[in-house]
Design a protein around this motif. Structure first.
Motif, PDB file in Angstrom:
ATOM      1  N   ILE A 139       0.651  -1.187  -0.371  1.00 35.34           N
ATOM      2  CA  ILE A 139       0.056   0.098   0.102  1.00 35.34           C
ATOM      3  C   ILE A 139       0.962   1.053   0.044  1.00 35.34           C
ATOM      4  N   LEU A 140       1.777   1.209   0.943  1.00 37.56           N
ATOM      5  CA  LEU A 140       2.541   2.559   1.074  1.00 37.56           C
ATOM      6  C   LEU A 140       3.454   2.614  -0.124  1.00 37.56           C
ATOM      7  N   ASN A 141       3.978   1.702  -0.654  1.00 38.14           N
ATOM      8  CA  ASN A 141       5.081   2.094  -1.860  1.00 38.14           C
ATOM      9  C   ASN A 141       4.102   2.287  -3.025  1.00 38.14           C
ATOM     10  N   HIS A 142       3.128   1.633  -3.133  1.00 42.25           N
ATOM     11  CA  HIS A 142       2.301   2.190  -4.550  1.00 42.25           C
ATOM     12  C   HIS A 142       1.745   3.466  -4.252  1.00 42.25           C
ATOM     13  N   ASP A 143       0.968   3.862  -3.153  1.00 44.80           N
ATOM     14  CA  ASP A 143       0.334   5.072  -3.008  1.00 44.80           C
ATOM     15  C   ASP A 143       1.427   6.422  -2.905  1.00 44.80           C
ATOM     16  N   SER A 144       2.303   5.958  -1.966  1.00 41.82           N
ATOM     17  CA  SER A 144       3.297   7.323  -1.902  1.00 41.82           C
ATOM     18  C   SER A 144       3.858   7.581  -3.365  1.00 41.82           C
ATOM     19  N   ALA A 145       4.191   6.601  -4.174  1.00 42.68           N
ATOM     20  CA  ALA A 145       4.770   7.021  -5.419  1.00 42.68           C
ATOM     21  C   ALA A 145       3.833   7.850  -6.266  1.00 42.68           C
ATOM     22  N   ILE A 146       2.657   7.280  -6.261  1.00 47.83           N
ATOM     23  CA  ILE A 146       1.678   8.120  -7.117  1.00 47.83           C
ATOM     24  C   ILE A 146       1.638   9.459  -6.562  1.00 47.83           C
ATOM     25  N   ALA A 147       1.382   9.547  -5.208  1.00 47.40           N
ATOM     26  CA  ALA A 147       1.233  10.924  -4.546  1.00 47.40           C
ATOM     27  C   ALA A 147       2.490  11.812  -4.687  1.00 47.40           C
ATOM     28  N   ALA A 148       3.771  11.250  -4.691  1.00 42.86           N
ATOM     29  CA  ALA A 148       4.978  11.854  -5.024  1.00 42.86           C
ATOM     30  C   ALA A 148       4.800  12.545  -6.382  1.00 42.86           C
ATOM     31  N   ALA A 149       4.596  11.695  -7.413  1.00 45.98           N
ATOM     32  CA  ALA A 149       4.363  12.272  -8.890  1.00 45.98           C
ATOM     33  C   ALA A 149       3.347  13.494  -8.790  1.00 45.98           C
ATOM     34  N   ALA A 150       2.088  13.148  -8.208  1.00 45.17           N
ATOM     35  CA  ALA A 150       1.125  14.112  -8.109  1.00 45.17           C
ATOM     36  C   ALA A 150       1.487  15.394  -7.579  1.00 45.17           C
ATOM     37  N   SER A 151       2.166  15.268  -6.488  1.00 41.73           N
ATOM     38  CA  SER A 151       2.728  16.556  -5.896  1.00 41.73           C
ATOM     39  C   SER A 151       3.516  17.260  -6.825  1.00 41.73           C
ATOM     40  N   ARG A 152       4.483  16.619  -7.416  1.00 43.05           N
ATOM     41  CA  ARG A 152       5.335  17.244  -8.234  1.00 43.05           C
ATOM     42  C   ARG A 152       4.708  18.097  -9.404  1.00 43.05           C
ATOM     43  N   MET A 153       3.509  17.408  -9.861  1.00 47.42           N
ATOM     44  CA  MET A 153       2.818  17.930 -11.051  1.00 47.42           C
ATOM     45  C   MET A 153       1.831  19.038 -10.579  1.00 47.42           C
ATOM     46  N   ALA A 154       1.512  19.076  -9.243  1.00 50.67           N
ATOM     47  CA  ALA A 154       0.671  20.060  -8.572  1.00 50.67           C
ATOM     48  C   ALA A 154       1.530  21.284  -8.638  1.00 50.67           C
ATOM     49  N   SER A 155       2.867  21.016  -8.302  1.00 50.06           N
ATOM     50  CA  SER A 155       3.736  22.224  -8.130  1.00 50.06           C
ATOM     51  C   SER A 155       3.815  23.016  -9.301  1.00 50.06           C
ATOM     52  N   GLN A 315       1.291   8.862 -17.151  1.00 51.20           N
ATOM     53  CA  GLN A 315       2.312   9.277 -16.307  1.00 51.20           C
ATOM     54  C   GLN A 315       2.194   9.281 -14.743  1.00 51.20           C
ATOM     55  N   LEU A 316       1.040   9.595 -14.222  1.00 52.04           N
ATOM     56  CA  LEU A 316       0.546   9.847 -13.087  1.00 52.04           C
ATOM     57  C   LEU A 316       0.512   8.369 -12.363  1.00 52.04           C
ATOM     58  N   VAL A 317      -0.184   7.710 -12.845  1.00 55.50           N
ATOM     59  CA  VAL A 317      -0.587   6.290 -12.253  1.00 55.50           C
ATOM     60  C   VAL A 317       0.466   5.259 -12.434  1.00 55.50           C
ATOM     61  N   THR A 318       1.292   5.780 -12.911  1.00 58.32           N
ATOM     62  CA  THR A 318       2.909   4.814 -13.092  1.00 58.32           C
ATOM     63  C   THR A 318       3.914   5.722 -12.506  1.00 58.32           C
ATOM     64  N   GLY A 319       3.549   6.640 -11.561  1.00 66.56           N
ATOM     65  CA  GLY A 319       4.573   7.293 -10.707  1.00 66.56           C
ATOM     66  C   GLY A 319       5.626   7.995 -11.396  1.00 66.56           C
ATOM     67  N   SER A 320       5.147   8.282 -12.465  1.00 66.03           N
ATOM     68  CA  SER A 320       6.031   9.367 -13.601  1.00 66.03           C
ATOM     69  C   SER A 320       7.486   8.724 -13.481  1.00 66.03           C
ATOM     70  N   GLY A 321       7.446   7.423 -13.785  1.00 65.69           N
ATOM     71  CA  GLY A 321       9.042   6.860 -13.910  1.00 65.69           C
ATOM     72  C   GLY A 321       9.451   6.033 -12.774  1.00 65.69           C
ATOM     73  N   HIS A 322       8.796   6.393 -11.573  1.00 65.18           N
ATOM     74  CA  HIS A 322       9.031   5.877 -10.392  1.00 65.18           C
ATOM     75  C   HIS A 322       7.903   5.129  -9.563  1.00 65.18           C
ATOM     76  N   PRO A 323       7.577   4.177 -10.145  1.00 66.29           N
ATOM     77  CA  PRO A 323       6.321   3.416  -9.733  1.00 66.29           C
ATOM     78  C   PRO A 323       6.380   2.412  -8.218  1.00 66.29           C
ATOM     79  N   THR A 324       7.290   2.781  -7.530  1.00 65.44           N
ATOM     80  CA  THR A 324       7.549   2.615  -6.278  1.00 65.44           C
ATOM     81  C   THR A 324       8.610   3.296  -5.406  1.00 65.44           C
TER      82      THR A 324
END
Length: 442
Positions: A139-155, A315-324
């Motif tokens: 759970i944490l590896n997946h969701d945190s990877a997506i959230a990190a990509a989302a945060s960069r995109m939001a910035s 790109q979002l749901v795959t962590g923008s290159g970092h899916p974990t």
């Protein structure tokens, strides 16, 4: 968030088999050896951030709480384990009554983290804690990877809203979790109705190219959509010729047309041309939404373009290159015996490579500078220095097996925005670099 609080009839199924075979064989061996009841402390952390990332984002904590609460070995699960001879009868009997009765502390969901941060601390007997490793990490590896990509995109997007639209690019259940994580990271809406149903995330959507191609001409397609959804709808204008489509869209919907969507081409160039055309046609309030395989770099490149919103999928749901996030779950302390009063002893793996870890039950604090900006992630195993007492990061999530910290997803989302704002400005740079603040051990 607790969907029950929203009145949504969604049950989280048993998570007992979201684990690895060896966790049960370790349990069996520990039960036979008499070490299963030793008080133990496991911690979740990552040794490094993905290349180029300046910070991580804690996401999935709410789902972890649900998973722990629903970690139950019912009759069907016990029957499966017995049939496969995974463990012996004594262990099956122990599993049948399993309920996590320990404590879990962690970074509050939405908080940022850095290398070594004790993102989650699980305390209880060895037996009850070791079983949770895989489900927590998944759970944490997946969701945190997506959230990190989302945060960069939001910035990169600034004040412009972001639409999550990646459901068709990942596993159907992962899509729901990804939408939740994206919302934590700063996205405002999702196209995935399951995510809206489970987590009360606002959903949006109008039409695809197929709807235009269904009709004899583009005008008929636009007219049908406007007749159904009203002039405030979003019309997709790149099926044939963008210039002709924009003109037709305004003719059909009038200057009250809500938005047009562009899904192909040179988005920077096309967005400028479409904005000029809309203004000339009197549709000055009509917004422009762009999609088409966007990531944080593409979004940043459109900062000067007259774009009002972005839709992001693959790109979002795959962590923008970092899916974990490469998080691990390690035993860091355990008692010498099963005596509840036995003191904890630090333990750690020794390695010649990069997989060594630091033993001991840890606390963490984020030291601010005189302006309130974070300057270091401080981690220790002893007494917390007085000057850091008010800056500690770990909060109690589960106590004695009871969940304490469920909270609305909007609270988590706001927490992340605030945590990111307290980082140095370089945290939002998209150029490659190290963690924006150092990790210090005391």
């Amino acid at each position: 968030m607790n969907t029950a609080d929203l009145g949504l009839p969604v049950d989280v199924p048993s998570t007992a088999l979201f684990t690895d075979h060896y966790e049960l064989t370790m349990l069996q061996a520990a039960l036979k050896a008499g070490t299963a009841d030793r008080r133990s402390v496991f911690e979740v952390f990552t040794r490094r951030l993905p290349e180029g990332r300046r910070y991580g984002v804690v996401a999935g904590t709410g789902r972890v709480l649900d998973a722990v609460e629903n970690f139950r070995f019912d009759a069907d699960v016990i029957g499966f384990l017995r049939e496969r001879r995974v463990v012996d009868e004594a262990t099956l009997e122990w599993l049948a009554s399993y309920r996590f009765s320990g404590d879990i502390w962690g970074y509050p969901e939405g908080e940022v983290y850095f290398p070594g941060s004790p993102i989650l601390r699980v305390e209880g007997s060895f037996a009850e804690c070791v079983l949770l490793e895989t489900v927590i990490l998944s759970i944490l590896n997946h969701d945190s990877a997506i959230a990190a990509a989302a945060s960069r995109m939001a910035s990169a997007a600034g004040d412009r809203p972001l639409i999550e639209m990646g459901a068709r690019r990942t596993h159907e259940l992962a899509a729901v979790a990804a939408s939740r994580a994206a919302y934590v990271g700063g996205f405002t809406t999702t196209s995935d109705l399951a995510a809206g149903f489970r987590y009360d995330i606002p959903t949006v959507g109008t039409s695809a190219h197929a709807f235009t191609l269904l009709h004899d001409n583009e005008r008929d397609a636009f007219q049908a959509q406007v007749d159904s959804l009203g002039p405030g709808t979003t019309l997709l204008v790149d099926t044939y010729d963008v210039t002709a489509a924009v003109r037709t869209a305004v003719e059909v919907a009038g200057p009250e047309l809500g938005a047009v969507r562009i899904d192909s081409g040179d988005l920077l160039l096309v967005a400028h041309r479409v904005r000029d055309q809309l203004d000339e046609l009197g549709a000055t309030k009509t917004k422009i939404v762009v999609t088409s395989d966007l990531d944080e770099y593409a979004i940043a490149s459109l900062a000067a373009a007259p774009v009002d919103a972005y839709g992001v999928g693959t790109q979002l749901v795959t962590g923008s290159g970092h899916p974990t996030c490469s998080m691990v779950y390690k035993l860091v302390a355990r008692a010498h015996s099963a005596d509840p009063k036995a003191p904890l002893e630090p333990v750690a793996k020794k390695s010649l490579g990069a997989k060594s870890s630091v033993g001991g039950r840890k606390w963490s604090a984020r030291r601010p500078d005189e302006h309130g900006t974070a300057e270091a992630e401080v981690i220790g195993t002893g007494a917390v220095p007085a000057e850091l007492a008010d800056h500690q990061l770990l909060v109690e999530l589960i106590k004695g097996g009871e969940v304490l910290a469920r909270e609305p997803l909007d609270t988590v989302r706001d927490r992340h925005a605030a945590a990111r704002a307290r980082l140095p400005l370089s945290a939002t740079q998209l150029s490659k670099g190290e963690a924006v603040i150092p990790t210090e051990y005391v």
